[in-house]
Design a protein around this motif. Structure first.
Motif, PDB file in Angstrom:
ATOM      1  N   MET A  79       0.868  -1.169   0.000  1.00 10.83           N
ATOM      2  CA  MET A  79       0.000   0.000   0.000  1.00 10.83           C
ATOM      3  C   MET A  79       0.909   1.223   0.000  1.00 10.83           C
ATOM      4  N   VAL A  80       0.922   1.937  -1.129  1.00 13.01           N
ATOM      5  CA  VAL A  80       1.918   2.995  -1.332  1.00 13.01           C
ATOM      6  C   VAL A  80       1.281   4.380  -1.263  1.00 13.01           C
ATOM      7  N   ALA A  81       1.766   5.202  -0.338  1.00  8.27           N
ATOM      8  CA  ALA A  81       1.311   6.591  -0.253  1.00  8.27           C
ATOM      9  C   ALA A  81       1.983   7.402  -1.353  1.00  8.27           C
ATOM     10  N   THR A  82       1.213   8.271  -1.989  1.00  6.11           N
ATOM     11  CA  THR A  82       1.736   9.118  -3.066  1.00  6.11           C
ATOM     12  C   THR A  82       1.481  10.583  -2.731  1.00  6.11           C
ATOM     13  N   PRO A  83       2.145  11.513  -3.396  1.00  3.18           N
ATOM     14  CA  PRO A  83       1.994  12.936  -3.076  1.00  3.18           C
ATOM     15  C   PRO A  83       0.550  13.424  -3.178  1.00  3.18           C
ATOM     16  N   ILE A  84       0.196  14.370  -2.305  1.00  2.60           N
ATOM     17  CA  ILE A  84      -1.136  14.970  -2.371  1.00  2.60           C
ATOM     18  C   ILE A  84      -1.126  16.213  -3.247  1.00  2.60           C
ATOM     19  N   GLY A  85       0.018  16.547  -3.794  1.00  2.00           N
ATOM     20  CA  GLY A  85       0.127  17.704  -4.678  1.00  2.00           C
ATOM     21  C   GLY A  85       1.541  17.868  -5.190  1.00  2.00           C
ATOM     22  N   ASN A  86       2.458  18.142  -4.289  1.00  2.00           N
ATOM     23  CA  ASN A  86       3.854  18.364  -4.661  1.00  2.00           C
ATOM     24  C   ASN A  86       4.546  17.030  -4.921  1.00  2.00           C
ATOM     25  N   HIS A 124      -1.771 -13.263   2.342  1.00  2.00           N
ATOM     26  CA  HIS A 124      -0.672 -12.501   1.749  1.00  2.00           C
ATOM     27  C   HIS A 124      -0.210 -11.392   2.695  1.00  2.00           C
ATOM     28  N   LYS A 125       1.046 -11.060   2.617  1.00  2.00           N
ATOM     29  CA  LYS A 125       1.613 -10.005   3.453  1.00  2.00           C
ATOM     30  C   LYS A 125       1.254  -8.651   2.859  1.00  2.00           C
ATOM     31  N   VAL A 126       0.695  -7.778   3.676  1.00  2.00           N
ATOM     32  CA  VAL A 126       0.330  -6.429   3.237  1.00  2.00           C
ATOM     33  C   VAL A 126       1.290  -5.448   3.905  1.00  2.00           C
ATOM     34  N   ILE A 127       2.043  -4.723   3.088  1.00  2.00           N
ATOM     35  CA  ILE A 127       3.120  -3.873   3.600  1.00  2.00           C
ATOM     36  C   ILE A 127       2.793  -2.397   3.379  1.00  2.00           C
ATOM     37  N   PRO A 128       2.830  -1.576   4.442  1.00  2.00           N
ATOM     38  CA  PRO A 128       2.593  -0.138   4.267  1.00  2.00           C
ATOM     39  C   PRO A 128       3.860   0.576   3.811  1.00  2.00           C
ATOM     40  N   ILE A 129       3.729   1.410   2.790  1.00  2.00           N
ATOM     41  CA  ILE A 129       4.820   2.287   2.347  1.00  2.00           C
ATOM     42  C   ILE A 129       4.341   3.707   2.669  1.00  2.00           C
ATOM     43  N   PRO A 130       4.665   4.231   3.842  1.00  2.00           N
ATOM     44  CA  PRO A 130       4.077   5.497   4.308  1.00  2.00           C
ATOM     45  C   PRO A 130       4.557   6.705   3.532  1.00  2.00           C
ATOM     46  N   GLY A 131       3.774   7.772   3.660  1.00  2.00           N
ATOM     47  CA  GLY A 131       4.132   9.007   2.962  1.00  2.00           C
ATOM     48  C   GLY A 131       3.103  10.080   3.210  1.00  2.00           C
ATOM     49  N   ALA A 132       2.794  10.827   2.178  1.00  2.00           N
ATOM     50  CA  ALA A 132       1.932  12.008   2.305  1.00  2.00           C
ATOM     51  C   ALA A 132       0.508  11.658   2.726  1.00  2.00           C
ATOM     52  N   SER A 133      -0.092  12.580   3.475  1.00  2.00           N
ATOM     53  CA  SER A 133      -1.486  12.485   3.891  1.00  2.00           C
ATOM     54  C   SER A 133      -1.974  13.881   4.237  1.00  2.00           C
ATOM     55  N   ALA A 134      -3.102  14.296   3.670  1.00  2.00           N
ATOM     56  CA  ALA A 134      -3.639  15.621   3.987  1.00  2.00           C
ATOM     57  C   ALA A 134      -3.979  15.712   5.467  1.00  2.00           C
ATOM     58  N   PHE A 135      -4.473  14.627   6.028  1.00  2.00           N
ATOM     59  CA  PHE A 135      -4.812  14.580   7.450  1.00  2.00           C
ATOM     60  C   PHE A 135      -3.587  14.892   8.312  1.00  2.00           C
ATOM     61  N   ALA A 136      -2.493  14.164   8.082  1.00  2.00           N
ATOM     62  CA  ALA A 136      -1.283  14.364   8.882  1.00  2.00           C
ATOM     63  C   ALA A 136      -0.648  15.725   8.601  1.00  2.00           C
ATOM     64  N   SER A 137      -0.721  16.166   7.348  1.00  2.00           N
ATOM     65  CA  SER A 137      -0.125  17.453   6.980  1.00  2.00           C
ATOM     66  C   SER A 137      -0.794  18.601   7.722  1.00  2.00           C
ATOM     67  N   LEU A 138      -2.128  18.594   7.761  1.00  2.00           N
ATOM     68  CA  LEU A 138      -2.838  19.668   8.454  1.00  2.00           C
ATOM     69  C   LEU A 138      -2.616  19.580   9.958  1.00  2.00           C
ATOM     70  N   ALA A 139      -2.645  18.359  10.505  1.00  2.00           N
ATOM     71  CA  ALA A 139      -2.431  18.194  11.944  1.00  2.00           C
ATOM     72  C   ALA A 139      -1.077  18.751  12.365  1.00  2.00           C
ATOM     73  N   SER A 140      -0.066  18.616  11.492  1.00  2.00           N
ATOM     74  CA  SER A 140       1.286  19.044  11.838  1.00  2.00           C
ATOM     75  C   SER A 140       1.420  20.557  11.950  1.00  2.00           C
ATOM     76  N   VAL A 141       0.534  21.304  11.289  1.00  2.00           N
ATOM     77  CA  VAL A 141       0.631  22.770  11.322  1.00  2.00           C
ATOM     78  C   VAL A 141      -0.507  23.428  12.101  1.00  2.00           C
ATOM     79  N   ALA A 142      -1.442  22.622  12.608  1.00  2.00           N
ATOM     80  CA  ALA A 142      -2.606  23.182  13.301  1.00  2.00           C
ATOM     81  C   ALA A 142      -2.212  23.827  14.628  1.00  2.00           C
ATOM     82  N   GLY A 143      -1.122  23.375  15.229  1.00  2.00           N
ATOM     83  CA  GLY A 143      -0.653  23.983  16.463  1.00  2.00           C
ATOM     84  C   GLY A 143      -1.554  23.739  17.646  1.00  2.00           C
ATOM     85  N   ALA A 144      -2.111  22.531  17.750  1.00  2.00           N
ATOM     86  CA  ALA A 144      -3.022  22.219  18.849  1.00  2.00           C
ATOM     87  C   ALA A 144      -2.485  21.048  19.648  1.00  2.00           C
ATOM     88  N   GLY A 145      -2.657  21.128  20.949  1.00  2.00           N
ATOM     89  CA  GLY A 145      -2.243  20.030  21.806  1.00  2.00           C
ATOM     90  C   GLY A 145      -3.382  19.052  22.017  1.00  2.00           C
TER      91      GLY A 145
END
Length: 234
Positions: free
Chosen positions: A1-8, A99-120
């Protein structure tokens, strides 16, 4: 399961590219979209469609390929498969088939927004897209905001002002951070109270782009009376 860019496209990971190069087949939510990505990185592989409308059927075909010893990478149009995107059914069926299901992590709009939201806070609820039906949308939004936890929601440009109106009607002072076109050329992050952000977007002549909306937590929140909503709209 491969994450791909959400824009850039620069957000593609080295591991994702190596995975695409090494597998026998690439399954994709939209083969045309994924072909553009692969072409940009000069990768040529057979493609098979696996979108939300045919995921069950396509997954069975992919599992047959796996049974025959082929390796398959899956990519949704943007971001991480299974997060408001197809991929969950395929992952579940493939694992059930042994079958083995392997995560290939990367971009996510959810994680991207959470990282800049500035909330605890320890808890962050991800809801994805709410119902397009006004009654259901407002009812679910009330339930989510009544938890007092922070929330992230996705929305289209066609309903973003309606969603912001609903948030402001429920609690106009709740802090909101809107990410528009995250990682793309016209990326914009807007912050303020629900009412302030609504006034900003409501005054725009045209609203375009893809949206992720962060709603801050409020431990004093209470479930409000829903009698004013026309629930029959649902």
């Amino acid at each position: 399961m491969v994450a791909t860019p959400i824009g850039n496209l620069g957000d593609i990971t080295y591991r994702a590219l190596e995975t695409f190069k090494s597998v026998d087949v690439i399954a994709a939510e939209d083969t045309r979209h994924t072909l553009q990505l692969l072409t940009h990185f000069e990768i040529r592989k057979p493609l098979i469609s696996c979108r939300s409308q045919n995921e069950q059927f396509a997954s069975e075909k992919i599992i047959k390929m796996l049974d025959e010893g082929q390796t398959v990478a899956y990519a949704s149009d943007a971001g991480t498969p299974g997060i408001s995107d197809p991929g969950a059914i395929l992952a579940g069926l493939a694992r059930k088939a042994g079958h083995k299901v392997i995560p290939i992590p990367g971009a996510s709009a959810f994680a991207s927004l959470a990282s800049v939201a500035g909330a605890g806070g320890k808890t962050l609820i991800f809801e994805g897209f709410l119902s397009p039906k006004p009654g259901r949308r407002r009812s679910r939004l009330r339930e989510l905001m009544a938890t007092g936890d922070a929330i992230i929601i996705y929305e289209s440009p066609f309903r973003i002002v309606k969603l912001l109106t609903d948030i402001a009607d429920i609690e106009e002072g709740r802090r909101v951070v809107v990410g528009r076109e995250l990682t793309k050329l016209h990326e914009e992050i807007t912050e303020g109270t629900a009412r302030e952000v609504l006034e900003d977007y409501g005054s725009r002549a045209k609203v375009q782009g893809e949206f992720a909306i962060f709603i801050s937590g409020n431990k004093n929140a209470k479930l409000l009376d829903e009698s004013s909503d026309n629930i029959s709209e649902a």
